[in-house]
Design a protein around this motif. Structure first.
Motif, PDB file in Angstrom:
ATOM      1  N   THR A  10       0.833  -1.208   0.000  1.00 14.04           N
ATOM      2  CA  THR A  10       0.000   0.000   0.000  1.00 14.04           C
ATOM      3  C   THR A  10       0.866   1.256   0.000  1.00 14.04           C
ATOM      4  O   THR A  10       0.549   2.243  -0.680  1.00 14.04           O
ATOM      5  N   LEU A  11       1.966   1.229   0.751  1.00 11.25           N
ATOM      6  CA  LEU A  11       2.874   2.375   0.762  1.00 11.25           C
ATOM      7  C   LEU A  11       3.540   2.569  -0.605  1.00 11.25           C
ATOM      8  O   LEU A  11       3.764   3.705  -1.040  1.00 11.25           O
ATOM      9  N   LEU A  12       3.855   1.458  -1.286  1.00  9.08           N
ATOM     10  CA  LEU A  12       4.414   1.566  -2.629  1.00  9.08           C
ATOM     11  C   LEU A  12       3.408   2.214  -3.581  1.00  9.08           C
ATOM     12  O   LEU A  12       3.764   3.087  -4.387  1.00  9.08           O
ATOM     13  N   LEU A  13       2.154   1.808  -3.488  1.00  8.26           N
ATOM     14  CA  LEU A  13       1.113   2.419  -4.318  1.00  8.26           C
ATOM     15  C   LEU A  13       1.029   3.922  -4.051  1.00  8.26           C
ATOM     16  O   LEU A  13       0.826   4.719  -4.976  1.00  8.26           O
ATOM     17  N   ASP A  14       1.183   4.299  -2.809  1.00 13.83           N
ATOM     18  CA  ASP A  14       1.141   5.716  -2.455  1.00 13.83           C
ATOM     19  C   ASP A  14       2.296   6.472  -3.109  1.00 13.83           C
ATOM     20  O   ASP A  14       2.110   7.587  -3.625  1.00 13.83           O
ATOM     21  N   GLU A  15       3.499   5.879  -3.085  1.00 16.45           N
ATOM     22  CA  GLU A  15       4.644   6.528  -3.719  1.00 16.45           C
ATOM     23  C   GLU A  15       4.412   6.678  -5.220  1.00 16.45           C
ATOM     24  O   GLU A  15       4.754   7.706  -5.819  1.00 16.45           O
ATOM     25  N   VAL A  16       3.824   5.655  -5.856  1.00 19.22           N
ATOM     26  CA  VAL A  16       3.496   5.735  -7.279  1.00 19.22           C
ATOM     27  C   VAL A  16       2.528   6.886  -7.527  1.00 19.22           C
ATOM     28  O   VAL A  16       2.683   7.673  -8.474  1.00 19.22           O
ATOM     29  N   MET A  17       1.522   7.008  -6.672  1.00 17.61           N
ATOM     30  CA  MET A  17       0.522   8.066  -6.818  1.00 17.61           C
ATOM     31  C   MET A  17       1.161   9.452  -6.755  1.00 17.61           C
ATOM     32  O   MET A  17       0.864  10.331  -7.582  1.00 17.61           O
ATOM     33  N   ILE A  18       2.059   9.668  -5.805  1.00 17.04           N
ATOM     34  CA  ILE A  18       2.668  10.985  -5.630  1.00 17.04           C
ATOM     35  C   ILE A  18       3.668  11.285  -6.744  1.00 17.04           C
ATOM     36  O   ILE A  18       3.670  12.385  -7.321  1.00 17.04           O
ATOM     37  N   ILE A  19       4.508  10.324  -7.074  1.00 17.40           N
ATOM     38  CA  ILE A  19       5.555  10.570  -8.071  1.00 17.40           C
ATOM     39  C   ILE A  19       4.954  10.787  -9.460  1.00 17.40           C
ATOM     40  O   ILE A  19       5.409  11.653 -10.216  1.00 17.40           O
ATOM     41  N   THR A  20       3.912  10.024  -9.815  1.00 22.04           N
ATOM     42  CA  THR A  20       3.272  10.261 -11.108  1.00 22.04           C
ATOM     43  C   THR A  20       2.586  11.631 -11.132  1.00 22.04           C
ATOM     44  O   THR A  20       2.542  12.287 -12.177  1.00 22.04           O
ATOM     45  N   GLY A  21       2.079  12.082  -9.990  1.00 20.38           N
ATOM     46  CA  GLY A  21       1.512  13.426  -9.924  1.00 20.38           C
ATOM     47  C   GLY A  21       2.569  14.492 -10.165  1.00 20.38           C
ATOM     48  O   GLY A  21       2.323  15.478 -10.875  1.00 20.38           O
ATOM     49  N   LEU A  22       3.760  14.291  -9.593  1.00 20.97           N
ATOM     50  CA  LEU A  22       4.849  15.244  -9.797  1.00 20.97           C
ATOM     51  C   LEU A  22       5.297  15.251 -11.254  1.00 20.97           C
ATOM     52  O   LEU A  22       5.451  16.329 -11.860  1.00 20.97           O
ATOM     53  N   VAL A  23       5.507  14.064 -11.820  1.00 18.40           N
ATOM     54  CA  VAL A  23       5.952  13.999 -13.219  1.00 18.40           C
ATOM     55  C   VAL A  23       4.923  14.661 -14.127  1.00 18.40           C
ATOM     56  O   VAL A  23       5.266  15.443 -15.023  1.00 18.40           O
ATOM     57  N   GLY A  24       3.637  14.367 -13.888  1.00 17.50           N
ATOM     58  CA  GLY A  24       2.596  14.990 -14.689  1.00 17.50           C
ATOM     59  C   GLY A  24       2.592  16.501 -14.581  1.00 17.50           C
ATOM     60  O   GLY A  24       2.383  17.217 -15.564  1.00 17.50           O
ATOM     61  N   ALA A  25       2.835  17.018 -13.379  1.00 22.85           N
ATOM     62  CA  ALA A  25       2.848  18.476 -13.171  1.00 22.85           C
ATOM     63  C   ALA A  25       3.997  19.137 -13.920  1.00 22.85           C
ATOM     64  O   ALA A  25       3.904  20.304 -14.305  1.00 22.85           O
ATOM     65  N   LEU A  26       5.085  18.393 -14.147  1.00 24.91           N
ATOM     66  CA  LEU A  26       6.260  18.960 -14.807  1.00 24.91           C
ATOM     67  C   LEU A  26       6.249  18.754 -16.320  1.00 24.91           C
ATOM     68  O   LEU A  26       7.186  19.162 -16.999  1.00 24.91           O
ATOM     69  N   VAL A  27       5.192  18.116 -16.836  1.00 24.73           N
ATOM     70  CA  VAL A  27       5.076  17.870 -18.283  1.00 24.73           C
ATOM     71  C   VAL A  27       4.153  18.905 -18.911  1.00 24.73           C
ATOM     72  O   VAL A  27       3.081  19.193 -18.373  1.00 24.73           O
ATOM     73  N   LYS A  28       4.554  19.454 -20.058  1.00 27.56           N
ATOM     74  CA  LYS A  28       3.755  20.484 -20.707  1.00 27.56           C
ATOM     75  C   LYS A  28       2.644  19.894 -21.575  1.00 27.56           C
ATOM     76  O   LYS A  28       1.536  20.418 -21.637  1.00 27.56           O
ATOM     77  N   SER A  29       2.912  18.790 -22.257  1.00 21.76           N
ATOM     78  CA  SER A  29       1.981  18.250 -23.237  1.00 21.76           C
ATOM     79  C   SER A  29       0.840  17.492 -22.563  1.00 21.76           C
ATOM     80  O   SER A  29       0.812  17.307 -21.337  1.00 21.76           O
ATOM     81  N   SER A  30      -0.093  17.008 -23.396  1.00 18.26           N
ATOM     82  CA  SER A  30      -1.240  16.257 -22.889  1.00 18.26           C
ATOM     83  C   SER A  30      -0.837  14.923 -22.273  1.00 18.26           C
ATOM     84  O   SER A  30      -1.657  14.266 -21.630  1.00 18.26           O
ATOM     85  N   TYR A  31       0.423  14.515 -22.444  1.00 21.23           N
ATOM     86  CA  TYR A  31       0.891  13.275 -21.821  1.00 21.23           C
ATOM     87  C   TYR A  31       0.847  13.369 -20.297  1.00 21.23           C
ATOM     88  O   TYR A  31       0.921  12.352 -19.608  1.00 21.23           O
ATOM     89  N   LYS A  32       0.751  14.589 -19.774  1.00 26.01           N
ATOM     90  CA  LYS A  32       0.633  14.750 -18.321  1.00 26.01           C
ATOM     91  C   LYS A  32      -0.587  14.007 -17.777  1.00 26.01           C
ATOM     92  O   LYS A  32      -0.581  13.495 -16.660  1.00 26.01           O
TER      93      LYS A  32
END
Length: 300
Positions: A135-157
């Motif tokens: 469950t903690l690993l899933l949480d890390e995935v949730m946060i890190i993908t949110g960060l990567v998405g926030a730093l992406v300009k295109s619709s791939y976010k």
């Protein structure tokens, strides 16, 4: 003196300036939240002293949550810990090439504090460690993908946003279904505090994707409104959660949840034996070494 954080730290990082960034009002909001987080950290530390060391595990976790959040909000209030990112959607007459201030320090906070929040809840249910770690690993995935998405300009976010939402739904399953069954087996009082704090947390966490969608994702609201939105959620999800959680745990011992913690006065039997002290319950004079003859107990 007024708030001079923006004047002191400017709106440029490594030569890049954000066209859309917080104003003094946003900085003031962050300062107010920092002050509240720091105050609650001190109060949790003071309350921790009322418990024996063997019963402080949940206090230490909760203190860590508000302590890390305090540091993150200090950085954001000071207009530090952000990156200038090109936006996908343009609002208010802005044109292509417009950049927005993205506080990556917020995600550093979350990548530490949200697993700790889950740890508070899942340890209350006495869940097995493999399930907790997953469950903690899933949480890390949730946060890190949110960060990567926030730093992406295109619709791939939005692809990263989707990965994060799927991870969140799996977390909801483990907390709302699996964890609830474990907590119910430990008694009505444990089940009650688990239900209150888990519903409180998951209910608030459902609003974070909404905040992301209108802030970093869709560029709908201003960074000042983003500060108010995220700040309100963080206050409710961290210090207010901590009050509810620690109050609910006031009469629940750690041993009962399978968290047997030993104080330094409680020296293990093996350690006593290694120091040459007699092991309680051992027969004096009896040798257990291979090939050793047993000593005569008593007189001839």
């Amino acid at each position: 003196m007024g708030n001079d954080a923006l004047a002191a730290n400017g709106d440029t990082v490594d030569g890049y300036t954000a066209d859309i960034s917080i104003t003094v009002r946003g900085s003031d909001a962050y300062w107010a939240i920092f002050a509240f987080m720091a105050l609650m950290t001190l109060l949790f530390i003071a309350h921790c002293r009322t418990k024996p060391r063997t019963e402080r595990v949940f206090h230490y976790i909760t203190i860590s949550i508000t302590l890390v959040a305090s540091i993150a909000y200090f950085a954001m209030a000071s207009n530090l810990g952000w990156a200038s990112i090109l936006v996908e959607f343009f609002r208010g007459g802005k044109v292509e090439g417009t950049t927005r201030e993205i506080f990556y320090v917020r995600y550093i906070d979350w990548v530490i504090t949200t697993p700790l929040l889950l740890l508070d809840i899942l340890l209350t249910a006495g869940m097995p460690w493999p399930t907790i770690l997953f469950t903690l690993l899933l949480d890390e995935v949730m946060i890190i993908t949110g960060l990567v998405g926030a730093l992406v300009k295109s619709s791939y976010k939005w692809g990263f946003f989707t990965f994060g939402c799927v991870a969140f739904l799996l977390i909801v399953w483990n907390v709302a279904w699996v964890g609830r069954r474990h907590a119910s087996a430990l008694g009505s009082d444990v089940s009650k505090v688990y239900l209150i704090t888990s519903v409180w947390t998951l209910g608030l966490w459902f609003l974070y994707p909404v905040a992301w969608g209108v802030a970093e994702g869709g560029n709908v609201i201003s960074p000042d409104s983003e500060a108010a939105f995220y700040g309100t959620l963080d206050v409710l999800a961290k210090p207010i959660f901590g009050i509810l959680f620690l109050w609910g745990h006031r009469n629940i011992s750690a041993d009962r949840l399978g968290l047997a913690i030993r104080d330094y006065q409680q020296v293990p039997r093996a350690a006593l034996h290694e120091k040459g002290d007699p092991v309680p319950g051992a027969r004096h004079g009896v040798h257990n070494g291979a090939g050793a003859e047993p000593a005569v107990v008593g007189g001839a």
